[in-house]
Design a protein around this motif. Sequence first.
Motif, short mmCIF file in Angstrom:
data_model
loop_
_atom_site.label_atom_id
_atom_site.label_comp_id
_atom_site.label_asym_id
_atom_site.label_seq_id
_atom_site.Cartn_x
_atom_site.Cartn_y
_atom_site.Cartn_z
N PHE A 90 9.79 3.65 -10.45
CA PHE A 90 10.54 2.64 -9.60
C PHE A 90 9.64 1.87 -8.77
O PHE A 90 8.40 2.12 -8.73
N THR A 91 9.90 0.74 -8.29
CA THR A 91 8.96 -0.15 -7.70
C THR A 91 8.74 0.38 -6.27
O THR A 91 9.37 1.27 -5.64
N ASN A 92 7.33 0.33 -5.80
CA ASN A 92 6.75 0.69 -4.71
C ASN A 92 6.54 2.13 -4.91
O ASN A 92 6.23 3.01 -3.81
N ARG A 95 2.62 2.96 -8.46
CA ARG A 95 1.90 2.76 -9.80
C ARG A 95 0.54 2.32 -9.68
O ARG A 95 -0.59 2.65 -10.15
N VAL A 109 -2.20 -3.82 -4.61
CA VAL A 109 -1.38 -2.70 -3.91
C VAL A 109 -0.70 -3.50 -2.76
O VAL A 109 -1.36 -4.06 -2.10
N ALA A 112 4.94 -4.45 -0.28
CA ALA A 112 6.20 -5.61 -0.77
C ALA A 112 6.67 -5.03 -2.21
O ALA A 112 5.62 -4.60 -3.00
N PRO A 113 8.12 -4.72 -2.60
CA PRO A 113 8.25 -4.46 -3.79
C PRO A 113 8.04 -5.53 -4.81
O PRO A 113 7.64 -6.73 -4.50
N THR A 115 5.68 -6.19 -6.99
CA THR A 115 4.33 -6.79 -6.96
C THR A 115 3.71 -6.70 -8.50
O THR A 115 3.21 -7.73 -8.79
N PRO A 139 8.12 -2.19 -12.86
CA PRO A 139 8.89 -1.13 -12.32
C PRO A 139 10.03 -0.97 -13.20
O PRO A 139 10.61 -1.90 -13.69
N THR A 266 2.87 10.52 -5.36
CA THR A 266 1.96 9.83 -4.54
C THR A 266 2.16 10.20 -3.13
O THR A 266 3.36 11.13 -2.69
N LEU A 270 0.42 12.04 2.99
CA LEU A 270 1.15 11.98 4.13
C LEU A 270 2.09 13.41 4.10
O LEU A 270 2.34 13.78 5.41
N ILE A 291 -1.39 12.93 -5.86
CA ILE A 291 -2.23 11.45 -5.50
C ILE A 291 -2.41 11.16 -4.03
O ILE A 291 -1.59 11.19 -3.23
N SER A 292 -3.76 11.15 -3.63
CA SER A 292 -4.03 10.75 -2.13
C SER A 292 -4.98 9.63 -2.31
O SER A 292 -6.04 9.64 -3.19
N1 LIG Z 1 -0.50 6.62 2.40
C1 LIG Z 1 -0.34 6.28 1.11
N2 LIG Z 1 0.09 5.08 0.75
C2 LIG Z 1 0.58 5.06 -0.50
C3 LIG Z 1 0.25 5.83 -1.74
N3 LIG Z 1 0.78 5.32 -2.82
C4 LIG Z 1 1.32 3.98 -2.55
N4 LIG Z 1 1.19 3.70 -1.13
C5 LIG Z 1 1.41 2.77 -0.55
O1 LIG Z 1 2.83 2.03 -1.11
C6 LIG Z 1 2.87 0.68 -1.41
C7 LIG Z 1 3.31 0.67 -2.66
O2 LIG Z 1 1.96 1.18 -3.53
P1 LIG Z 1 1.84 0.20 -4.89
O3 LIG Z 1 0.65 1.10 -5.62
O4 LIG Z 1 1.61 -0.81 -4.63
O5 LIG Z 1 3.05 0.62 -5.53
P2 LIG Z 1 3.67 0.14 -7.13
O6 LIG Z 1 4.54 1.34 -7.72
O7 LIG Z 1 2.51 -0.43 -7.95
O8 LIG Z 1 4.54 -1.16 -6.50
P3 LIG Z 1 5.07 -2.46 -7.51
O9 LIG Z 1 4.12 -2.91 -8.47
O10 LIG Z 1 5.06 -3.42 -6.15
O11 LIG Z 1 6.54 -2.12 -8.27
C8 LIG Z 1 1.57 0.33 -0.88
O12 LIG Z 1 1.71 0.06 0.60
C9 LIG Z 1 0.71 1.43 -1.02
O13 LIG Z 1 -0.41 1.28 -0.04
C10 LIG Z 1 -0.36 6.90 -1.33
O14 LIG Z 1 -0.62 7.99 -2.08
N5 LIG Z 1 -0.53 7.24 0.11
#
Ligand SMILES: Nc1nc2c(ncn2[C@@H]2O[C@H](COP(=O)(O)OP(=O)(O)OP(=O)(O)O)[C@@H](O)[C@H]2O)c(=O)[nH]1
Length: 386
Positions: A90-92, A95, A109, A112-113, A115, A139, A266, A270, A291-292
């Motif tokens: 899903f978004t955010n 990925r 990264v 915002a959703p 991206t 997403p 992910t 935290l 994942i960290s």
């Molecule tokens: N602390 C922390 N933040 C994370 C982690 N994974 C993602 N985030 C945060 O979550 C937000 C979204 O992460 P993205 O990796 O952009 O997520 P995405 O799934 O690619 O999102 P879209 O492409 O927008 O759909 C960002 O602000 C990241 O920094 C993680 O493992 N640890």
Amino acid sequence: MPTNIPPEAWAKFEEYRRVKTPEEKLRKLQEFMALMPKHKGTEKMEKFLRRKMAELREEIERKRARKARRGGPGIFVEKKGAAQVVLLGFTNSGRSTVLSVLTNARPEVSPAPFTTVGRPEEGMMEFRGAQIHFVEAPPVLREGGHLTRLALGLAGNADAIGFVVDGSRDPVGDLRDLLTIVESAGIKVGRPEGKVRIVRSRGVDSIIVRRRGAIVDGTEADVRRLLESYGMDRVIVEIDGRVRLSDVEEALLGEKRYKPALVFVTRCDLTTEGLERVREEFGHLMPVVPISPREPPDREELGELVLDLTGVIRIFTKPVGRKEPSEKALILERGSTVADAARAIHEHLYRRFKYAKVWSSRLPYSPMRVGADFELEDGDVIEIHA
Ligand SMILES: Nc1nc2c(ncn2[C@@H]2O[C@H](COP(=O)(O)OP(=O)(O)OP(=O)(O)O)[C@@H](O)[C@H]2O)c(=O)[nH]1
Ligand SMILES: [Mg+2]
């Protein structure tokens, strides 16, 4: 009735299993057809091939239609490396974070959703001798729609799906929803109940069935009769787990009907509570990888896991007289023999094959001198004498 499918035709058949795009697959089947003798004993094989070719043509047509409808670049991402893993979530969910932690790619990264919604981002993860190709799909949305279709299209074509869930929210609920969405698109996730492998062997003069599992709807004799009706001869059929006769038929062309999957959880920097729950609920179905952002998983371990899931092995070849094996591995299907490796390197090596030496810690001593039917394993070093 013996059909004597000539070795050149068999070679096309095996090339068919190796190539990846529907266009290449179709071409190999056409070449195979052209080389195959046509008579009563090959009728059923011919029919089967025609059906497969029709399916491939439909797939190519669907791909074209999708492209034409959108008028933009296709959602088809050309495969690179030893295996392609599509990141689906899903978004955010994180990925882009997973992609940037694992590979050389630097996708945007952002909190915002939505991206990553344009062209899929992609990157390569290198490990010993091979690379895994990771692709970030757009997403998935619970309500479906255009982006979801694009994402599912990518996942359907991948060698494996890498689900991505946010470990700090409700990863179990998210993964459950993702699985439902994927399955409603006709993609079966997980490990099949059984596995069939059909390999040609010069060492046998009939159809040999090696059974380590159960044939659900028939006997070994049924398997032999079925393959004979396809003009098969001099093959070894390996059966693992629970298998149906229809699985044996499908395996003629090396078809894989299940999509292997793993899940990345992910935000494990935290909390690891979500991770534990995903492990409890889904650990039996697929590997779970935490994942960290600042602590990337061990690439060697993850690489081996993906190869294992997708059923391929790395073979390091050593030309005779050279001290060190190649740095780049030869990628072969699991269960491949020394003969398969020889053929993958050069037809000449295969035809003039005398013996091979294999180095591996699993052997009682290394190097060990082996014949053409010796089964290789991931990491083996091999020197072919011809
Ligand atoms: N602390 C922390 N933040 C994370 C982690 N994974 C993602 N985030 C945060 O979550 C937000 C979204 O992460 P993205 O990796 O952009 O997520 P995405 O799934 O690619 O999102 P879209 O492409 O927008 O759909 C960002 O602000 C990241 O920094 C993680 O493992 N640890
Ligand atoms: Mg993204």
